[in-house]
Every structure is written in C-alpha cells, then in structure tokens.
Motif scaffolding. Sequence first.
Motif: not given
Length: 195
Positions: A39, A41-42, A45, A56, A60, A62, A164, A184, A186
């Motif tokens: 997603d 977040e990943a 990162a 980010k 929210g 990428a 995502y 989210p 993981v």
Amino acid sequence: APFDEPETEAPTEPETEPETEPETEPETADPADPVWMMDAEALAAMANTATSTVEKTEDGFASFTATGADPWFLLCNNIGEMPEYMVMRYRTNTTQSGEFFIGNGAGPEGGKSFVFNYEGNGEWNLLIFHLPTVAPYMTERTVGHIRYDFYTGGPDEGFLEVAYIGFFNTAEYAEAYDFEINPPYVQPGDAGMKN
C-alpha cells in the motif's frame, strides 16, 4: 474391650471432565481481499535510489519523482506464489509510459518485462495486468521479483501518485476493492527494497 467404631472412608468428590475450549474453525482469508499488496505506506517507506524518490503525500499516497534517467524501485524479492492478476491504483498527468520487470528469478532480466501506458487524466485509475498475457515468459506463478520503472524516460514535470500495487484472485475482485475504505494492508515477504 472397648468398642471400636468401624473405619469410614472420607467422601470423595465426583469426578468431572476437565473443561475444554470449544473448537473454533480456523479463519480463512476472504478470496475478495488482496493476496499480497504494497500500500502507499509501504511504497513511501522505500529507500530512494540514485534516480528516484518517493514520499508520502498529505493525502496518504505514495508520490514518485524521477531525479535522473531510468527511474526505478525494486518492490520486492521472493514473495511466493501469486494469482494471475497484478493490479495498480494510481493517478497521474504524465504522458510517459511505465514498465514492470517481473519474473520467477531472483532479479530483473533483460527481455523479461512489460511496458504499459498510464491514463494521464489526473483521476484515479486502475490497471489490471493478466500475467499469462503480459508476462508469458513466466513458467510458474512464483514471483521472485518485481521492479517498477515508473517512467520509461527521465524526469517528468507531471505528477504520479500510487495508492497500491498488489495481486488479486480475479479481475472482478480487483475492480470491486475500495482502497479508500479498507484499512492499511501490511504485505508479507521481503518488500520495499532498494536493490
């Protein structure tokens, strides 16, 4: 002789069966859920490469930026057996194309990739890739690596945001998935790698 009272045994508690926890059915994954996903977040990162940055956004998601020629990220290594449908939810205004290197081996190989076109209308769009069609060189469904070359050219004045990248059991499940209301996700495996 004094009178002896007969010996009596102490009363015993009736035996009871030990309490056991009721058996519960093992939880099974909903087939409509993503089987594997990175997603925003990943994705955000991931470590920046020499020609690429990702961060980010306030919303929210990428945001990908090319800082040199051939911008790319290695998304994962050895994530195991995956379904036939790989998907990406994105929005952009670029006129460039993107490219995915995906295969059974440990790393990208020349000639084992596919190029795709973005819908550069600035709206959220969904790309669904049927791997037997776009990557017929894959002899099995075990995914050894995914490299995302988000622009086939160099730096771009436009923007590219990704919600995502993942795998679904069917194209219908991929289309029905509402990323704005799902929590989210993981992903398992070794993901978000630099190289």
